[in-house]
Scaffold this motif. Structure first.
Motif, mmCIF file in Angstrom:
data_model
loop_
_atom_site.group_PDB
_atom_site.id
_atom_site.type_symbol
_atom_site.label_atom_id
_atom_site.label_comp_id
_atom_site.label_asym_id
_atom_site.label_seq_id
_atom_site.Cartn_x
_atom_site.Cartn_y
_atom_site.Cartn_z
ATOM 1 N N HIS A 224 26.547 102.684 -24.325
ATOM 2 C CA HIS A 224 26.704 101.385 -23.679
ATOM 3 C C HIS A 224 28.041 101.356 -22.934
ATOM 4 O O HIS A 224 29.010 101.986 -23.357
ATOM 5 C CB HIS A 224 26.681 100.247 -24.703
ATOM 6 C CG HIS A 224 25.332 99.966 -25.274
ATOM 7 N ND1 HIS A 224 24.860 100.609 -26.407
ATOM 8 C CD2 HIS A 224 24.350 99.110 -24.879
ATOM 9 C CE1 HIS A 224 23.649 100.158 -26.687
ATOM 10 N NE2 HIS A 224 23.315 99.258 -25.783
ATOM 11 N N ASP A 225 28.059 100.613 -21.863
ATOM 12 C CA ASP A 225 29.294 100.409 -21.118
ATOM 13 C C ASP A 225 29.428 98.911 -20.829
ATOM 14 O O ASP A 225 28.633 98.362 -20.058
ATOM 15 C CB ASP A 225 29.268 101.201 -19.811
ATOM 16 C CG ASP A 225 30.590 101.133 -19.049
ATOM 17 O OD1 ASP A 225 31.595 100.704 -19.650
ATOM 18 O OD2 ASP A 225 30.603 101.494 -17.859
ATOM 19 N N PRO A 226 30.385 98.222 -21.481
ATOM 20 C CA PRO A 226 31.422 98.799 -22.336
ATOM 21 C C PRO A 226 30.909 99.110 -23.743
ATOM 22 O O PRO A 226 29.909 98.550 -24.189
ATOM 23 C CB PRO A 226 32.471 97.687 -22.390
ATOM 24 C CG PRO A 226 31.666 96.431 -22.256
ATOM 25 C CD PRO A 226 30.555 96.760 -21.291
ATOM 26 N N ASP A 227 31.622 100.002 -24.422
ATOM 27 C CA ASP A 227 31.362 100.332 -25.813
ATOM 28 C C ASP A 227 32.167 99.364 -26.683
ATOM 29 O O ASP A 227 33.391 99.424 -26.718
ATOM 30 C CB ASP A 227 31.784 101.777 -26.072
ATOM 31 C CG ASP A 227 31.642 102.209 -27.524
ATOM 32 O OD1 ASP A 227 31.205 101.394 -28.351
ATOM 33 O OD2 ASP A 227 31.979 103.376 -27.821
ATOM 34 N N LEU A 228 31.460 98.476 -27.389
ATOM 35 C CA LEU A 228 32.131 97.447 -28.189
ATOM 36 C C LEU A 228 32.267 97.831 -29.655
ATOM 37 O O LEU A 228 32.615 96.986 -30.483
ATOM 38 C CB LEU A 228 31.355 96.127 -28.072
ATOM 39 C CG LEU A 228 31.159 95.563 -26.660
ATOM 40 C CD1 LEU A 228 30.380 94.251 -26.711
ATOM 41 C CD2 LEU A 228 32.506 95.362 -25.981
ATOM 42 N N VAL A 229 32.006 99.093 -29.977
ATOM 43 C CA VAL A 229 32.017 99.526 -31.377
ATOM 44 C C VAL A 229 33.109 100.541 -31.674
ATOM 45 O O VAL A 229 33.926 100.353 -32.580
ATOM 46 C CB VAL A 229 30.638 100.109 -31.778
ATOM 47 C CG1 VAL A 229 30.696 100.692 -33.188
ATOM 48 C CG2 VAL A 229 29.555 99.052 -31.685
ATOM 49 N N THR A 230 33.142 101.625 -30.926
ATOM 50 C CA THR A 230 33.914 102.810 -31.315
ATOM 51 C C THR A 230 35.384 102.518 -31.571
ATOM 52 O O THR A 230 35.950 102.973 -32.582
ATOM 53 C CB THR A 230 33.775 103.900 -30.246
ATOM 54 O OG1 THR A 230 32.375 104.181 -30.052
ATOM 55 C CG2 THR A 230 34.483 105.165 -30.677
ATOM 56 N N ASP A 231 36.033 101.765 -30.692
ATOM 57 C CA ASP A 231 37.469 101.516 -30.851
ATOM 58 C C ASP A 231 37.781 100.662 -32.085
ATOM 59 O O ASP A 231 38.935 100.618 -32.526
ATOM 60 C CB ASP A 231 38.020 100.820 -29.606
ATOM 61 C CG ASP A 231 38.115 101.756 -28.409
ATOM 62 O OD1 ASP A 231 37.985 102.980 -28.612
ATOM 63 O OD2 ASP A 231 38.304 101.268 -27.274
ATOM 64 N N LYS A 232 36.774 100.000 -32.633
ATOM 65 C CA LYS A 232 36.995 99.120 -33.783
ATOM 66 C C LYS A 232 36.767 99.831 -35.120
ATOM 67 O O LYS A 232 37.080 99.270 -36.175
ATOM 68 C CB LYS A 232 36.080 97.895 -33.684
ATOM 69 C CG LYS A 232 36.336 97.053 -32.431
ATOM 70 C CD LYS A 232 35.252 96.015 -32.224
ATOM 71 C CE LYS A 232 35.471 95.263 -30.912
ATOM 72 N NZ LYS A 232 34.361 94.342 -30.592
ATOM 73 N N LEU A 233 36.236 101.036 -35.068
ATOM 74 C CA LEU A 233 35.886 101.725 -36.310
ATOM 75 C C LEU A 233 37.089 102.037 -37.202
ATOM 76 O O LEU A 233 36.995 101.893 -38.429
ATOM 77 C CB LEU A 233 35.117 103.009 -35.994
ATOM 78 C CG LEU A 233 33.721 102.802 -35.382
ATOM 79 C CD1 LEU A 233 33.113 104.148 -35.001
ATOM 80 C CD2 LEU A 233 32.812 102.047 -36.337
#
Length: 361
Positions: A224-233
């Protein structure tokens, strides 16, 4: 040491971040319309949803109609329904639920029932074994096909199948707790990966989050763009690592019997051969084939490993039923299973003492 700022950030993510999953729960499943039209607080509580009493205005529960769906919208507006995020806007002078999303807390938090059953202070990390995800999903207009309905309504409270929408098989597992995982390398029943791996898998493939998840072993490449998950992991992981397993309540077990049971655990019962170390698990070093431990092989056969992880035992008193499929209703059932499977020859008194030791962990 965990970074307090990262933990605090993770707490907000765990409790309130939908990762953009409204695209599933609102746009596709249309559950915001179902909630607005037919889900009053009594119904919500009956399917295992929980209410955070700490954000409620004093006395509000005594002044509202708990059989009116409008009250549910009020609770969502107050951000009081654990694990649900509702966008409530005033339209034509009336509070209207415009969208609905879910968070990690839906399945992995409950409340202490200090106000009423299902209403109290949050207990993050505790598996919500009252939640009936199948029934909730079955209310969606998009899921009315009878075959789908039969699957969803077969799960029952406290169970969910995180692979059904991938492989089409129906074999739900009990919702696991999310506490006591700080030094446990493998977070899933079948040991596919770390807690961040599982957070990403669930967020993207189950919650409908707008995030990236790639695993060539599963043939999944979701972007997905934007990716709303990875940076929050990382922050989410830090908060989950901060959640310690709850201590057994005072008086909830026989301390003398527990002392004897520890001896059984480490000797006659041979439990410590697998439930080893400070975390009571050997998951960091090995996994186990189903026939070796005598448990149902279905989930393992659907997994990447074909095996099961030894479950950490801290806080085990808190989350019956046991085994991944909930096939053991009590800890005594667990002890009986292994006593029979391994022909341990434990006496009734030894089994009882062992249960008391497990209840003390």
């Amino acid at each position: 040491m965990l970074d307090p700022k990262l933990v605090a950030q993770g707490k907000e993510i765990f409790r309130f971040d939908t990762f953009g999953d409204e695209q599933l729960w609102t746009d596709t499943l249309q559950l915001h319309n179902v909630v607005a039209g037919a889900v009053d607080p009594v119904t919500a509580l009956s399917v295992g949803l929980k209410v955070d009493s700490e954000v409620l205005p004093e006395g509000v529960l005594q002044t509202v109609d708990l059989t009116d769906p409008a009250t549910t919208i009020t609770l969502l507006k107050l951000n009081a329904v654990v694990g649900l995020q509702g966008d409530v806007q005033e339209i034509n002078g009336k509070d209207t639920l415009v969208s609905l999303g879910t968070t990690c807390a839906l399945c992995h938090s409950t409340v202490d029932d200090s106000v009423a059953p299902g209403i109290g202070k949050r207990l993050d990390g505790w598996a919500n074994r009252d939640l009936n995800p199948g029934v909730i999903l079955s209310l969606s207009p998009a899921l009315q096909d009878q075959v789908i309905q039969d699957v969803l309504l077969s799960w029952g409270a406290g169970k969910y199948d995180a692979y059904w929408n991938q492989d089409g098989l129906n074999d739900p597992t009990v919702i696991p707790p999310a506490y006591g995982l700080k030094d446990v390398a493998l977070a899933t029943y079948t040991g596919e990966g770390s807690i961040s791996y599982w957070n990403a898998y669930v967020a993207v493939t189950q919650m409908g989050a707008q995030g990236n998840f790639v695993d060539d072993r599963l043939g999944l490449n979701i972007m997905h763009d934007p990716d709303l998950v990875t940076d929050k992991l990382p922050a989410l992981e830090a908060y989950q690592f901060s959640l310690n397993a709850p201590k057994a309540p005072a008086g909830s077990f026989d301390s003398d019997a527990a002392t004897r049971g520890k001896v059984v655990f480490n000797n006659q019962g041979n439990c410590s051969a697998c439930h080893s170390g400070d975390n009571f698990t050997d998951a960091d070093t090995q996994l186990h084939y189903p026939d070796v431990i005598g448990t149902d092989p279905t989930l393992a056969s659907r997994s990447l490993t074909g095996k099961y992880r030894t479950t950490p035992l801290a806080g085990v008193w808190q989350h019956p039923p046991y085994f991944h499929d909930g096939s053991a209703a009590t800890l005594l059932d667990v002890v009986e299973h292994y006593n029979n499977h391994f022909a341990l020859g434990l006496m009734p008194s030894e089994k009882d003492d062992l249960v008391q030791y497990l209840l003390s962990l």
